[in-house]
Design a protein around this motif. Structure first.
Motif, PDB file in Angstrom:
ATOM      1  N   PRO A 236       0.818  -1.214   0.000  1.00  0.00           N
ATOM      2  CA  PRO A 236       0.000   0.000   0.000  1.00  0.00           C
ATOM      3  C   PRO A 236       0.849   1.260   0.000  1.00  0.00           C
ATOM      4  O   PRO A 236       2.044   1.212   0.288  1.00  0.00           O
ATOM      5  CB  PRO A 236      -0.806  -0.121   1.297  1.00  0.00           C
ATOM      6  N   VAL A 237       0.210   2.365  -0.301  1.00  0.00           N
ATOM      7  CA  VAL A 237       0.915   3.640  -0.391  1.00  0.00           C
ATOM      8  C   VAL A 237       1.076   4.231   1.003  1.00  0.00           C
ATOM      9  O   VAL A 237       0.102   4.574   1.657  1.00  0.00           O
ATOM     10  CB  VAL A 237       0.153   4.623  -1.301  1.00  0.00           C
ATOM     11  N   GLY A 238       2.334   4.342   1.450  1.00  0.00           N
ATOM     12  CA  GLY A 238       2.599   5.028   2.706  1.00  0.00           C
ATOM     13  C   GLY A 238       2.610   6.528   2.492  1.00  0.00           C
ATOM     14  O   GLY A 238       1.989   7.289   3.228  1.00  0.00           O
ATOM     15  N   ALA A 239       3.328   6.956   1.472  1.00  0.00           N
ATOM     16  CA  ALA A 239       3.349   8.360   1.046  1.00  0.00           C
ATOM     17  C   ALA A 239       3.549   8.374  -0.458  1.00  0.00           C
ATOM     18  O   ALA A 239       4.321   7.578  -1.002  1.00  0.00           O
ATOM     19  CB  ALA A 239       4.464   9.130   1.735  1.00  0.00           C
ATOM     20  N   ALA A 240       2.835   9.255  -1.131  1.00  0.00           N
ATOM     21  CA  ALA A 240       2.920   9.331  -2.583  1.00  0.00           C
ATOM     22  C   ALA A 240       4.243   9.953  -3.010  1.00  0.00           C
ATOM     23  O   ALA A 240       4.815  10.773  -2.275  1.00  0.00           O
ATOM     24  CB  ALA A 240       1.760  10.146  -3.135  1.00  0.00           C
ATOM     25  N   PRO A 241       4.764   9.601  -4.194  1.00  0.00           N
ATOM     26  CA  PRO A 241       6.030  10.162  -4.660  1.00  0.00           C
ATOM     27  C   PRO A 241       6.063  11.689  -4.651  1.00  0.00           C
ATOM     28  O   PRO A 241       7.080  12.286  -4.301  1.00  0.00           O
ATOM     29  CB  PRO A 241       6.151   9.609  -6.086  1.00  0.00           C
ATOM     30  N   ALA A 242       4.958  12.336  -5.011  1.00  0.00           N
ATOM     31  CA  ALA A 242       4.937  13.796  -5.066  1.00  0.00           C
ATOM     32  C   ALA A 242       5.157  14.420  -3.692  1.00  0.00           C
ATOM     33  O   ALA A 242       5.783  15.480  -3.568  1.00  0.00           O
ATOM     34  CB  ALA A 242       3.624  14.283  -5.660  1.00  0.00           C
ATOM     35  N   ILE A 243       4.659  13.775  -2.652  1.00  0.00           N
ATOM     36  CA  ILE A 243       4.807  14.321  -1.302  1.00  0.00           C
ATOM     37  C   ILE A 243       6.268  14.272  -0.862  1.00  0.00           C
ATOM     38  O   ILE A 243       6.814  15.250  -0.337  1.00  0.00           O
ATOM     39  CB  ILE A 243       3.909  13.557  -0.317  1.00  0.00           C
ATOM     40  N   ILE A 244       6.932  13.144  -1.097  1.00  0.00           N
ATOM     41  CA  ILE A 244       8.325  13.034  -0.667  1.00  0.00           C
ATOM     42  C   ILE A 244       9.244  13.823  -1.590  1.00  0.00           C
ATOM     43  O   ILE A 244      10.305  14.310  -1.160  1.00  0.00           O
ATOM     44  CB  ILE A 244       8.755  11.564  -0.568  1.00  0.00           C
ATOM     45  N   ARG A 245       8.853  13.993  -2.841  1.00  0.00           N
ATOM     46  CA  ARG A 245       9.628  14.873  -3.719  1.00  0.00           C
ATOM     47  C   ARG A 245       9.653  16.288  -3.128  1.00  0.00           C
ATOM     48  O   ARG A 245      10.678  16.974  -3.163  1.00  0.00           O
ATOM     49  CB  ARG A 245       9.024  14.897  -5.124  1.00  0.00           C
ATOM     50  N   LYS A 246       8.514  16.717  -2.603  1.00  0.00           N
ATOM     51  CA  LYS A 246       8.458  18.020  -1.931  1.00  0.00           C
ATOM     52  C   LYS A 246       9.435  18.071  -0.767  1.00  0.00           C
ATOM     53  O   LYS A 246      10.138  19.064  -0.569  1.00  0.00           O
ATOM     54  CB  LYS A 246       7.021  18.273  -1.459  1.00  0.00           C
ATOM     55  N   ASP A 247       9.511  16.979  -0.008  1.00  0.00           N
ATOM     56  CA  ASP A 247      10.419  16.937   1.130  1.00  0.00           C
ATOM     57  C   ASP A 247      11.878  17.018   0.684  1.00  0.00           C
ATOM     58  O   ASP A 247      12.690  17.712   1.313  1.00  0.00           O
ATOM     59  CB  ASP A 247      10.208  15.653   1.930  1.00  0.00           C
TER      60      ASP A 247
END
Length: 301
Positions: A236-247
């Motif tokens: 399952p998705v823990g965090a989407a790629p776009a969110i961690i890219r922001k980080d």
């Protein structure tokens, strides 16, 4: 203000992580008021006894402690200081516990706004996926004024398996959070490269994963993220790629400000950028490991 179950608590931001955190506070017996831009996400909490507010200001109006967990810096700033922001309702002496992954300067600026208002901000970013949040197994980093951290400590105990404090400077915990997310990304990239090399050399990815995670890399991060990479299954998705890219963008901004070369961080950021460009929102951010296999001429199994 005494730390007890008599504290009135508000929670703003009911995404996967926020919903899990708010649920644990409610289960622990704290009177809870919640707000989310999409009100329907609060339905389960309301059914369990939470009160639904129509704005962040209303949610904070009777709160001793208000938690926020939102996607980015702009959202946090708006719901704190915007026209209907929580500062317009938060009582004097109350505490804002900021759990979002944001730039250290964002919480510093918000802390200044709180000081002018007569309230206090504590930074408390968390480490762990939504399932860890639901099980109250998060690791929490904190920074900010000592008295406010002492008051909020029992609440944080309900949310995680351990809290580590990084002093009075409110941006410090956010630096730790950015460092941690970079280290996770570097570990994912390293495992992706190693497992791909093993595969192209005729070995099984899972065989190599089993060996390393039971010997010299027997750590939670290598076991959990390594399993996703070894099996090439990113749900399952823990965090989407776009969110961690922001980080990672925040990591690089902080590195530039402090003149710290971070070549590995740039690699992880580029891998996440390529993953976001493919527009696959239903995969965990660790799926950027697929770019390593693709570059080696391997397709997903």
């Amino acid at each position: 203000m005494t730390a007890s179950k008599n504290l009135n608590v508000a929670f703003i931001g009911l995404g996967q992580m926020g919903l899990a955190l708010a649920t644990n506070l409610l289960k622990a017996g704290y009177p809870l008021t919640v707000y989310n831009r999409t009100a329907s996400k609060a339905a389960d909490l309301v059914a369990q006894g939470a009160r639904l507010a129509a704005s962040p200001a209303e949610a904070a109006r009777h709160a001793d402690v208000v938690f926020t967990m939102v996607t980015d810096d702009a959202a946090l700033t708006d719901l704190t200081t915007g026209p209907e922001g929580l500062l317009h309702g938060l009582p004097k002496g109350a505490i804002h516990v900021s759990c979002s992954t944001v730039a250290p300067d964002t919480n510093r600026q918000l802390a200044e706004a709180h000081a002018k208002h007569g309230t206090t901000l504590v930074a408390a970013p968390v480490f762990g996926k939504p399932d860890a949040a639901a099980a109250a197994k998060l690791w929490i980093a904190t920074s900010g004024p000592a008295a406010a951290k002492s008051t909020s400590a029992p609440l944080l105990t309900v949310l995680g398996q351990g809290t580590h404090d990084f002093g009075d400077e409110v941006g410090a915990a956010n630096v730790v959070k950015l460092c941690g997310n970079f280290m996770l990304g570097a570990a994912i990239e390293a495992m992706a490269e190693a497992f791909t090399l093993a595969q192209k050399s005729g070995l099984g990815r899972e065989q190599v994963y089993d060996f390393f995670t039971s010997t010299i890399f027997a750590a939670p991060v290598y076991k959990s993220y390594g399993k996703l990479i070894a099996t090439e299954h990113y749900q399952p998705v823990g965090a989407a790629p776009a969110i961690i890219r922001k980080d990672l963008k925040l990591v690089l901004r902080e590195a530039q400000e402090h003149l710290v070369p971070m070549p590995f961080a740039n690699i992880v950021f580029d891998q996440l950028s390529a993953t976001v460009a493919l527009n696959k929102p239903d995969v965990d951010w660790a799926s950027f490991a697929e770019r390593v296999s693709e570059n080696a001429g391997l397709g997903k199994r």
